[in-house]
Design a protein around this motif. Sequence first.
Motif, PDB file in Angstrom:
ATOM      1  N   GLU A  54       0.883  -1.181   0.000  1.00  0.00           N
ATOM      2  CA  GLU A  54       0.000   0.000   0.000  1.00  0.00           C
ATOM      3  C   GLU A  54       0.915   1.224   0.000  1.00  0.00           C
ATOM      4  O   GLU A  54       2.056   1.155   0.451  1.00  0.00           O
ATOM      5  CB  GLU A  54      -0.927   0.020   1.225  1.00  0.00           C
ATOM      6  N   GLU A 110      -1.665 -11.480  -5.107  1.00  0.00           N
ATOM      7  CA  GLU A 110      -3.058 -11.934  -5.058  1.00  0.00           C
ATOM      8  C   GLU A 110      -3.128 -13.352  -5.597  1.00  0.00           C
ATOM      9  O   GLU A 110      -2.644 -13.628  -6.689  1.00  0.00           O
ATOM     10  CB  GLU A 110      -3.945 -11.028  -5.915  1.00  0.00           C
ATOM     11  N   PHE A 112      -9.485  -5.657 -12.325  1.00  0.00           N
ATOM     12  CA  PHE A 112     -10.124  -5.446 -11.024  1.00  0.00           C
ATOM     13  C   PHE A 112      -9.189  -5.850  -9.887  1.00  0.00           C
ATOM     14  O   PHE A 112      -9.058  -5.143  -8.892  1.00  0.00           O
ATOM     15  CB  PHE A 112     -11.426  -6.252 -10.927  1.00  0.00           C
ATOM     16  N   ARG A 113      -8.550  -6.996 -10.026  1.00  0.00           N
ATOM     17  CA  ARG A 113      -7.630  -7.463  -8.985  1.00  0.00           C
ATOM     18  C   ARG A 113      -6.311  -7.828  -9.650  1.00  0.00           C
ATOM     19  O   ARG A 113      -6.201  -8.813 -10.347  1.00  0.00           O
ATOM     20  CB  ARG A 113      -8.225  -8.669  -8.250  1.00  0.00           C
ATOM     21  N   MET A 114      -5.310  -6.972  -9.448  1.00  0.00           N
ATOM     22  CA  MET A 114      -4.027  -7.170 -10.125  1.00  0.00           C
ATOM     23  C   MET A 114      -2.935  -7.432  -9.094  1.00  0.00           C
ATOM     24  O   MET A 114      -3.121  -7.216  -7.904  1.00  0.00           O
ATOM     25  CB  MET A 114      -3.657  -5.902 -10.905  1.00  0.00           C
ATOM     26  N   GLU A 130     -16.038  -3.645  -4.295  1.00  0.00           N
ATOM     27  CA  GLU A 130     -15.306  -2.512  -3.711  1.00  0.00           C
ATOM     28  C   GLU A 130     -14.533  -1.713  -4.762  1.00  0.00           C
ATOM     29  O   GLU A 130     -13.793  -2.270  -5.570  1.00  0.00           O
ATOM     30  CB  GLU A 130     -14.308  -3.051  -2.675  1.00  0.00           C
ATOM     31  N   LEU A 131     -14.746  -0.395  -4.684  1.00  0.00           N
ATOM     32  CA  LEU A 131     -13.996   0.518  -5.549  1.00  0.00           C
ATOM     33  C   LEU A 131     -13.014   1.330  -4.708  1.00  0.00           C
ATOM     34  O   LEU A 131     -11.876   1.560  -5.092  1.00  0.00           O
ATOM     35  CB  LEU A 131     -15.010   1.444  -6.247  1.00  0.00           C
ATOM     36  N   GLU A 132     -13.496   1.781  -3.552  1.00  0.00           N
ATOM     37  CA  GLU A 132     -12.673   2.638  -2.692  1.00  0.00           C
ATOM     38  C   GLU A 132     -12.904   2.256  -1.232  1.00  0.00           C
ATOM     39  O   GLU A 132     -14.012   1.888  -0.855  1.00  0.00           O
ATOM     40  CB  GLU A 132     -13.078   4.107  -2.925  1.00  0.00           C
ATOM     41  N   GLY A 133     -11.848   2.368  -0.428  1.00  0.00           N
ATOM     42  CA  GLY A 133     -11.995   2.117   1.005  1.00  0.00           C
ATOM     43  C   GLY A 133     -11.807   3.408   1.785  1.00  0.00           C
ATOM     44  O   GLY A 133     -10.924   4.206   1.465  1.00  0.00           O
ATOM     45  N   ARG A 186      -8.304   5.031  10.774  1.00  0.00           N
ATOM     46  CA  ARG A 186      -7.164   4.149  11.124  1.00  0.00           C
ATOM     47  C   ARG A 186      -6.613   4.422  12.516  1.00  0.00           C
ATOM     48  O   ARG A 186      -5.525   3.957  12.846  1.00  0.00           O
ATOM     49  CB  ARG A 186      -6.041   4.326  10.106  1.00  0.00           C
ATOM     50  N   GLU A 197      -8.386   7.709   6.445  1.00  0.00           N
ATOM     51  CA  GLU A 197      -7.761   7.411   5.151  1.00  0.00           C
ATOM     52  C   GLU A 197      -8.815   7.217   4.071  1.00  0.00           C
ATOM     53  O   GLU A 197      -9.836   6.569   4.294  1.00  0.00           O
ATOM     54  CB  GLU A 197      -6.960   6.118   5.289  1.00  0.00           C
ATOM     55  N   SER A 245      -8.800   5.617   0.185  1.00  0.00           N
ATOM     56  CA  SER A 245      -7.894   4.851  -0.667  1.00  0.00           C
ATOM     57  C   SER A 245      -8.662   4.236  -1.833  1.00  0.00           C
ATOM     58  O   SER A 245      -9.529   3.385  -1.644  1.00  0.00           O
ATOM     59  CB  SER A 245      -7.252   3.733   0.161  1.00  0.00           C
ATOM     60  N   VAL A 246      -8.320   4.708  -3.040  1.00  0.00           N
ATOM     61  CA  VAL A 246      -9.031   4.193  -4.205  1.00  0.00           C
ATOM     62  C   VAL A 246      -8.025   3.592  -5.177  1.00  0.00           C
ATOM     63  O   VAL A 246      -6.932   4.120  -5.361  1.00  0.00           O
ATOM     64  CB  VAL A 246      -9.902   5.302  -4.856  1.00  0.00           C
ATOM     65  N   GLY A 247      -8.399   2.465  -5.748  1.00  0.00           N
ATOM     66  CA  GLY A 247      -7.538   1.811  -6.733  1.00  0.00           C
ATOM     67  C   GLY A 247      -7.726   2.476  -8.081  1.00  0.00           C
ATOM     68  O   GLY A 247      -8.849   2.545  -8.591  1.00  0.00           O
ATOM     69  N   ARG A 251      -8.898   0.029 -10.792  1.00  0.00           N
ATOM     70  CA  ARG A 251     -10.290  -0.347 -10.558  1.00  0.00           C
ATOM     71  C   ARG A 251     -11.235   0.777 -10.991  1.00  0.00           C
ATOM     72  O   ARG A 251     -12.308   0.538 -11.546  1.00  0.00           O
ATOM     73  CB  ARG A 251     -10.481  -0.625  -9.067  1.00  0.00           C
TER      74      ARG A 251
HETATM   75  N1  GAP Z   1      -4.183   1.713   2.534  1.00  0.00           N
HETATM   76  C1  GAP Z   1      -5.410   1.017   2.639  1.00  0.00           C
HETATM   77  C2  GAP Z   1      -5.561  -0.039   1.638  1.00  0.00           C
HETATM   78  O1  GAP Z   1      -4.630  -0.361   0.918  1.00  0.00           O
HETATM   79  P1  GAP Z   1      -7.288  -1.691   0.581  1.00  0.00           P
HETATM   80  O2  GAP Z   1      -8.776  -1.773   0.785  1.00  0.00           O
HETATM   81  O3  GAP Z   1      -6.492  -2.919   0.756  1.00  0.00           O
HETATM   82  O4  GAP Z   1      -6.807  -0.556   1.586  1.00  0.00           O
HETATM   83  C3  GAP Z   1      -7.526   0.148  -1.245  1.00  0.00           C
HETATM   84  O5  GAP Z   1      -6.999  -1.096  -0.856  1.00  0.00           O
HETATM   85  C4  GAP Z   1      -8.016   0.122  -2.673  1.00  0.00           C
HETATM   86  O6  GAP Z   1      -6.959  -0.338  -3.537  1.00  0.00           O
HETATM   87  C5  GAP Z   1      -9.163  -0.839  -2.924  1.00  0.00           C
HETATM   88  O7  GAP Z   1     -10.405  -0.240  -2.636  1.00  0.00           O
HETATM   89  C6  GAP Z   1      -9.017  -1.143  -4.397  1.00  0.00           C
HETATM   90  O8  GAP Z   1      -9.642  -0.125  -5.173  1.00  0.00           O
HETATM   91  C7  GAP Z   1      -7.527  -1.059  -4.611  1.00  0.00           C
HETATM   92  N2  GAP Z   1      -6.935  -2.405  -4.664  1.00  0.00           N
HETATM   93  C8  GAP Z   1      -6.607  -3.199  -3.614  1.00  0.00           C
HETATM   94  N3  GAP Z   1      -6.081  -4.350  -4.056  1.00  0.00           N
HETATM   95  C9  GAP Z   1      -6.072  -4.294  -5.401  1.00  0.00           C
HETATM   96  C10 GAP Z   1      -5.641  -5.181  -6.428  1.00  0.00           C
HETATM   97  N4  GAP Z   1      -5.086  -6.344  -6.152  1.00  0.00           N
HETATM   98  N5  GAP Z   1      -5.786  -4.784  -7.726  1.00  0.00           N
HETATM   99  C11 GAP Z   1      -6.332  -3.586  -8.020  1.00  0.00           C
HETATM  100  N6  GAP Z   1      -6.744  -2.719  -7.092  1.00  0.00           N
HETATM  101  C12 GAP Z   1      -6.622  -3.051  -5.800  1.00  0.00           C
END
Ligand code: GAP
Length: 520
Positions: free
Chosen positions: A225, A259, A267-269, A339-342, A346, A379, A381-383, A386
Amino acid sequence: MHKFKIKMAKQEDVFKKLISHAKEYGFIFPSSEIYDGLSAIYDYGQNGVELKNNIKQYWWKAMVQLNENIVGIDTAIFMHPTIWKASGHVDAFNDPLIDNKDSKKRFRADVLIEDYCAKLEEKAQKEIDKAAKRFGEAFDKNEFETTNGRVVEYREKQKTILTRMAKSLEAEDLDDVKALIEELEIADPDTGSKNWTDVRQFNLMFGTKLGASADTATDLYLRPETAQGIFVNFLNVQKTSRHKLPFGIAQIGKAFRNEIVARQFIFRMREFEQMEMQFFVPPGTELGFYEEWKQKRLNWHLALGLGDDNYKFHDHEKLAHYANAAADIEFKFPFGFKELEGIHSRTDFDLSAHEKFSGRKLQYFDAERNENYVPYVVETSVGLDRLFLAIFANSLKDEVLDDGSERTVLSLPPALAPVKAAILPLMKKDGLGEYGEKIFNELKYDFNMIYEDKDSIGKRYRRQDAIGTPFCITIDHDSLADDTVTLRDRDTMKQERVAVSDLRRIIDEKTNFRNLLSKI
Ligand code: GAP
């Protein structure tokens, strides 16, 4: 005026089409493709990188430019290995995995259970939709949801399952997670087999080495992260920016996670980008700021105009090791709400842990309270990838036009479009090409443009529609005589004659980031 019908297709087909469109039009390529690719790793092509950069700009401007009390930084991917011990990632950044003995496929146990619950929610939603149709205007959704036997039962079942799973994961009781999967009779979604192994924990961080010789090399991790780069620089930034609490630090950068269940395209990389912001606040005020940021971040997404119904909050039952409140903003992807954003409250977990492990104070002197303390953190946090997928999937449409012909259009928010306008002389000869190049050379300082003089004009329009270019500018013989051109709008396909001297203003009005930012 054209009227369009959107062609409906099956969800799976939509997703397949999206992946091939992304490749065919230079948005996303499988990484190392000539060597048969690398699973869950992707490269962004010439249009993909422009769209991605524009999404970054939208986020950066909304965070750093519009908020006087948020600054941006860019920290290194390699960090001192003790950081990951302090943050809890070495001990707790695990996924509970389960293998199917027949199909030999590996799954995340918690995702299997969550998907089961999502199906219960779909059933509840179906009941609600049916009743809404039956009762029409008189329908009271709230009353129906709280009194209808089936809906209440589906929702209560979900709650019981998720609470039990959260408790078992918290207590590291992996046997109970397996028992839950067996009790619910969850099967391998691809093969239907219920022949499961035990559940095991698997750490998601990638290890690597720093140093020349094998004996002296230090073990490092690729950051999972970007947030920790912000935490460890908290005092550097606070002292040099002289910001008082509350204030935020924003960062965009790569993150890496091994992963195991990496599917669904980008979506999940395993290598991806995050856009994270840590908002440092006085202890005791964090939950107020948490609610505020939840709403602000939702508004930011809604301003993109992808449809308000495509978003919902999901408040966490199972809190990460560092949070005292957490929610996701979920988006309706082609494969369902995910999930798009968390958004996480914290607490002071990270800063306090870094104080302990580094032996350095990470405190703030609050002049109003007249005390030193470790700040609390909210915090967001958006991917980035994604978000790219959400925008791309929602914008890609097959339309049937009035005359029965079809077109594929990528109706991206204009500010995010890779190319803002295409200059298309009807032909290269007779000076039309030169005239087009002249317009191109004038506008290229303000906008990312394309010049194209090959193929029929119809084919060129379709190509621009497919990459989401908001405007096509056609040059014909009249242009040479009166300095006007035909301007075609991507969405309405309407064509109008405009003066060349008006082009900059018209394109700017449509594509400026102001259009998005002013809606937040
Ligand atoms: N710092 C907090 C954190 O990293 P997280 O929910 O694990 O929280 C935040 O990740 C965002 O990162 C997720 O909502 C997602 O959009 C993106 N994300 C997490 N893992 C991902 C993955 N393997 N591939 C693409 N995006 C990812």
